[in-house]
Write an enzyme that holds these catalytic residues in place. Sequence first.
Site, PDB file in Angstrom:
ATOM      1  N   LEU A   1       0.859  -1.189   0.000  1.00  0.00           N
ATOM      2  CA  LEU A   1       0.000   0.000   0.000  1.00  0.00           C
ATOM      3  C   LEU A   1       0.889   1.231   0.000  1.00  0.00           C
ATOM      4  O   LEU A   1       1.900   1.264   0.690  1.00  0.00           O
ATOM      5  CB  LEU A   1      -0.899  -0.022   1.233  1.00  0.00           C
ATOM      6  CG  LEU A   1      -1.682   1.222   1.643  1.00  0.00           C
ATOM      7  CD1 LEU A   1      -2.956   0.817   2.384  1.00  0.00           C
ATOM      8  CD2 LEU A   1      -0.868   2.180   2.529  1.00  0.00           C
TER       9      LEU A   1
ATOM     10  N   ASP B   1       0.293   5.720  -1.447  1.00  0.00           N
ATOM     11  CA  ASP B   1      -0.448   6.977  -1.313  1.00  0.00           C
ATOM     12  C   ASP B   1      -1.953   6.816  -1.107  1.00  0.00           C
ATOM     13  O   ASP B   1      -2.606   6.042  -1.812  1.00  0.00           O
ATOM     14  CB  ASP B   1      -0.274   7.822  -2.576  1.00  0.00           C
ATOM     15  CG  ASP B   1       1.158   8.081  -2.935  1.00  0.00           C
ATOM     16  OD1 ASP B   1       2.065   7.615  -2.228  1.00  0.00           O
ATOM     17  OD2 ASP B   1       1.389   8.759  -3.958  1.00  0.00           O
TER      18      ASP B   1
ATOM     19  N   GLN C   1      -3.130   3.527  -3.394  1.00  0.00           N
ATOM     20  CA  GLN C   1      -2.232   2.850  -4.323  1.00  0.00           C
ATOM     21  C   GLN C   1      -1.959   1.439  -3.806  1.00  0.00           C
ATOM     22  O   GLN C   1      -1.519   1.266  -2.670  1.00  0.00           O
ATOM     23  CB  GLN C   1      -0.932   3.633  -4.444  1.00  0.00           C
ATOM     24  CG  GLN C   1      -1.065   4.966  -5.156  1.00  0.00           C
ATOM     25  CD  GLN C   1      -1.242   4.793  -6.645  1.00  0.00           C
ATOM     26  OE1 GLN C   1      -0.289   4.586  -7.380  1.00  0.00           O
ATOM     27  NE2 GLN C   1      -2.479   4.865  -7.117  1.00  0.00           N
TER      28      GLN C   1
ATOM     29  N   TYR D   1      -1.931   5.598 -11.236  1.00  0.00           N
ATOM     30  CA  TYR D   1      -1.217   6.308 -10.178  1.00  0.00           C
ATOM     31  C   TYR D   1      -2.151   7.243  -9.419  1.00  0.00           C
ATOM     32  O   TYR D   1      -3.349   7.324  -9.672  1.00  0.00           O
ATOM     33  CB  TYR D   1      -0.042   7.062 -10.774  1.00  0.00           C
ATOM     34  CG  TYR D   1       1.211   6.221 -10.968  1.00  0.00           C
ATOM     35  CD1 TYR D   1       1.164   4.827 -10.952  1.00  0.00           C
ATOM     36  CD2 TYR D   1       2.451   6.818 -11.187  1.00  0.00           C
ATOM     37  CE1 TYR D   1       2.304   4.065 -11.122  1.00  0.00           C
ATOM     38  CE2 TYR D   1       3.602   6.059 -11.368  1.00  0.00           C
ATOM     39  CZ  TYR D   1       3.520   4.680 -11.343  1.00  0.00           C
ATOM     40  OH  TYR D   1       4.662   3.936 -11.517  1.00  0.00           O
ATOM     41  N   SER D   2      -1.582   7.994  -8.489  1.00  0.00           N
ATOM     42  CA  SER D   2      -2.376   8.730  -7.503  1.00  0.00           C
ATOM     43  C   SER D   2      -3.254   9.809  -8.121  1.00  0.00           C
ATOM     44  O   SER D   2      -2.970  10.346  -9.190  1.00  0.00           O
ATOM     45  CB  SER D   2      -1.452   9.356  -6.467  1.00  0.00           C
ATOM     46  OG  SER D   2      -0.861   8.365  -5.672  1.00  0.00           O
TER      47      SER D   2
ATOM     48  N   ASP E   1      -0.377  13.034 -10.046  1.00  0.00           N
ATOM     49  CA  ASP E   1      -1.081  13.213  -8.774  1.00  0.00           C
ATOM     50  C   ASP E   1      -2.058  14.386  -8.800  1.00  0.00           C
ATOM     51  O   ASP E   1      -1.986  15.303  -7.967  1.00  0.00           O
ATOM     52  CB  ASP E   1      -0.096  13.411  -7.608  1.00  0.00           C
ATOM     53  CG  ASP E   1       1.029  12.396  -7.592  1.00  0.00           C
ATOM     54  OD1 ASP E   1       0.814  11.273  -8.081  1.00  0.00           O
ATOM     55  OD2 ASP E   1       2.125  12.724  -7.099  1.00  0.00           O
TER      56      ASP E   1
ATOM     57  N   GLU F   1       5.590  16.070  -5.473  1.00  0.00           N
ATOM     58  CA  GLU F   1       4.520  15.091  -5.616  1.00  0.00           C
ATOM     59  C   GLU F   1       3.322  15.483  -4.757  1.00  0.00           C
ATOM     60  O   GLU F   1       3.442  16.217  -3.780  1.00  0.00           O
ATOM     61  CB  GLU F   1       5.001  13.694  -5.205  1.00  0.00           C
ATOM     62  CG  GLU F   1       6.046  13.118  -6.154  1.00  0.00           C
ATOM     63  CD  GLU F   1       6.249  11.632  -5.948  1.00  0.00           C
ATOM     64  OE1 GLU F   1       6.194  10.893  -6.948  1.00  0.00           O
ATOM     65  OE2 GLU F   1       6.473  11.203  -4.796  1.00  0.00           O
TER      66      GLU F   1
END
Length: 481
Positions: free
Chosen positions: A41, A43, A59, A102-103, A162, A220
């Site tokens: 695990l 973000d 994630q 992705y995030s 992100d 990020e």
Amino acid sequence: MSDLDQSLRNRAYKEVEVHKEVVESDQYRLNYHVMPPVGLLNDPNGFIQFNGVYHLFYQWNPFKTDHGAKFWGHYSSTDLVKWKHHDIALTPSDWFDKNGCYSGSAIEHDQKLYVFYTGNVKDKQNNRETYQVMAVSEDGYTFEKKGVVIELPEGYTAHFRDPKVWKHDDTFYLIIGAQSKDLTGKAVLFRSNNLVEWEHLGAIAGAHMGPLGDFGYMWECPDLFELGGQDVMIFSPQGLEPSGIHYQNLYQAGYVLGKLDYNQVQFDHGSFVELDRGFEFYAPQTTIDENGRRILIGWMGMPEEREDAHPTIEHKWVHAMTIPRELKLVDGKLYQRPVEELKRLRNEEVAYSEVELASEPKSFDGIDGTSLEIYFEPLEEMTELVTIRFRENGSISYDPATKQLKLDRVSFVDGQTVEERFCDLEQVKNLRIFLDTSSIELFVNDGEEVFTARIYPDHDQQNITFAAEKNVRVLLKAWKL
């Protein structure tokens, strides 16, 4: 749902089922934190309250305990205390996200839940492409991908990810963490009237912009919101060099305060402040709930650290989320406080209204174990070194001579080295300590400073002691959680 999508989901569910027994047998599984059912695990994603339910996506690599092609795992809660795991929300099954969903973030619009995330694509030579993708759900649990809504603008490398979305007046805005072509970190702003067509407004903050100077090669997980009459931007810069007691982790997470001029697209802000002084805290994300609270959850981990050093990987899982924290702006500083709902975890309260600590470490009946909350309050200004030692694995101490508070722990990499983190502090008014089987979260002076760390003591190491160089009177309370 495509055949590939279903196949990936089936493989992930099989991993959960095959390794369920070995995962759940781990002594370091946490009691009141969000964890992966298997695998890795990282973000928090899409954190939102939708139709009265808190949704927390994350994630997730279900196939191994290191990073790879990420899914969006999914938890929900009605009270921020008990969390229910759900079917996978997003799989890396399309041309624009085949190497990872992705995030990203979520927003409610027209009674639907819209999520925005970064699709990661790599070729055989490991060259990266990134796309910002939208998906929509009517119930908050099943999502339909609508495809790419933002492609990479000129001036940035493929480290462009992100997206965090919000609405200001009648317009939608989206901020993205980026690396510019000169290899410096940036926060890049977009706006839209319909969530589909996005106008690139440019970088509003970054290295060599404003007061930050040379400030990292990549930013990020930016998150921008209004709190207490100011605009707060939380982000996670990469590439900061250690400076005294600051920036001691591989990467950082923190914030700047200022004011975003939406008309001039200009963000005037102050200096960077770390959000957490501990060891494992990264990529935090916030949401505003129906009660108007700004709530934060962070990843209790760190990118590019040695995942193989965590003892949990023997049990096929790694990492967790922090407890939910309400944010307040107090005298120009962001405070973090455990959400009120966490008090529902409390059992078996013990209280010592006035105890005197001395040089000989002292333990107290009921203040021990693997999962508990401790409240510590000096009854007079502390003028001597005070130390709280937990589970033979670490300690919290405050030295009035140096005006520094310290958290130390035994390294889980070698099991011997004592690692330390500090913050400057004029005085200790109170400490609120959340211990779980393999974590500690320390809230100092009602959230003025916070320390987060993973710890791995033996299960039978449950003792907690208190000591002072000279006599100090304190109030102690504790609850089993």
